[in-house]
Design an enzyme around this catalytic site. Structure first.
Site, PDB file in Angstrom:
ATOM      1  N   TYR A  39      17.875 -13.149  -5.665  1.00 35.82           N
ATOM      2  CA  TYR A  39      18.361 -14.298  -6.434  1.00 35.82           C
ATOM      3  C   TYR A  39      19.803 -14.100  -6.909  1.00 35.82           C
ATOM      4  CZ  TYR A  39      17.259 -18.595  -9.027  1.00 35.82           C
ATOM      5  OH  TYR A  39      17.197 -19.890  -9.479  1.00 35.82           O
TER       6      TYR A  39
ATOM      7  N   LYS B  85      21.807 -18.960 -13.892  1.00 36.19           N
ATOM      8  CA  LYS B  85      20.701 -19.513 -14.685  1.00 36.19           C
ATOM      9  C   LYS B  85      20.704 -18.930 -16.100  1.00 36.19           C
ATOM     10  CE  LYS B  85      18.667 -22.310 -11.755  1.00 36.19           C
ATOM     11  NZ  LYS B  85      18.683 -23.777 -11.966  1.00 36.19           N
TER      12      LYS B  85
END
Length: 256
Positions: free
Chosen positions: A155, A162
């Protein structure tokens, strides 16, 4: 009478029918809302075809959340369809899958990092401010995150973006709260969306959720996450802001 009866909702970032944004738009209409959706560039034609599945077909506007001119004109564009907004859904994120994802964390250059943070985090604030002239007391901003309290395989810089999004949400809650505007996030489990499929190695997410989520988790069902968004858009959370609601089958609360 639905929980969004009479409300005007902008859903920013609808591309495919598998996306959480699309399901939010669909369910919001069923709950009585007038929905406007957005996308930009070449994706506009795809969005236009996808939303023809909805009844009524919602208005589609062009909005690039990194384009200052688009943002400056957003309120006037929206006024062509509604006189105010009760809710804004930020369903937007991007990081270059070839340079910023897939295990390349230590090699990613700043321009690609900056792009990920701009599109995926700063744009929440930019969108909120562009819509602010149409937002009144009781209105709600809802964004989408993926648990940024830990590192996830593959990720990489999207995880960092995020984390920035989650922090930006808290500051929006602080500064917009006196105007009666709420800002919250839904932290959803992995959904097999177009965006997720672009991330190398994300089948590992499916394995983790399949093994550990106490309630179980379907990576092909966006309804639970969409219902979480609708709940935050509704009047049922009048005193909740700066929050992250997990809709992930309970995995966030479990150990390894």
């Amino acid at each position: 009478m639905g929980i969004l009866d009479g409300k005007n909702i902008l859903v920013a970032g609808v591309t495919m029918h598998t996306s959480i944004g699309y399901k939010v738009a669909e369910l919001a209409q069923q709950e009585g809302a007038t929905v406007i959706v957005s996308n930009f560039g070449r994706a506009m034609s795809l969005t236009g075809r996808v939303i023809k599945r909805l009844d009524p077909v919602p208005a589609l506007i062009e909005l690039d959340v990194t384009d200052d001119e688009h943002l400056a004109g957003l309120a006037d564009t929206l006024r062509e369809h509604v006189d105010h907004l009760d809710g804004v859904v930020h369903s937007i994120a991007f990081a270059n899958p070839e340079t910023a994802l897939g295990g390349r964390f230590l090699q990613t250059s700043w321009p690609d990092v900056g792009q990920a943070v701009h599109v995926s985090a700063y744009s929440l604030v930019a969108l909120a401010m562009a819509c602010r002239p149409l937002l009144g007391r009781g209105s709600s901003i809802v964004g989408m995150t993926f648990d940024a309290t830990v590192s996830w395989p593959f990720y990489d810089w999207m995880g960092v973006a995020k984390a920035a999004l989650e922090s930006a949400n808290r500051y929006l809650a602080r500064y917009l709260g006196p105007d009666g505007v709420r800002s919250n996030l839904i932290s959803a489990g992995p959904i097999d969306t177009l965006a997720k499929k672009a991330i190398p190695g994300t089948e590992e997410f499916n394995r983790v959720w399949g093994e550990r989520a106490p309630l179980g988790w379907s990576t092909t069902d966006s309804v639970p996450a969409a219902k979480g968004v609708l709940s935050l858009l509704s009047d049922y959370f009048p005193a909740t802001t700066g929050e992250i609601i997990h809709v992930d089958g309970g995995l966030h609360a479990t150990g390894s």
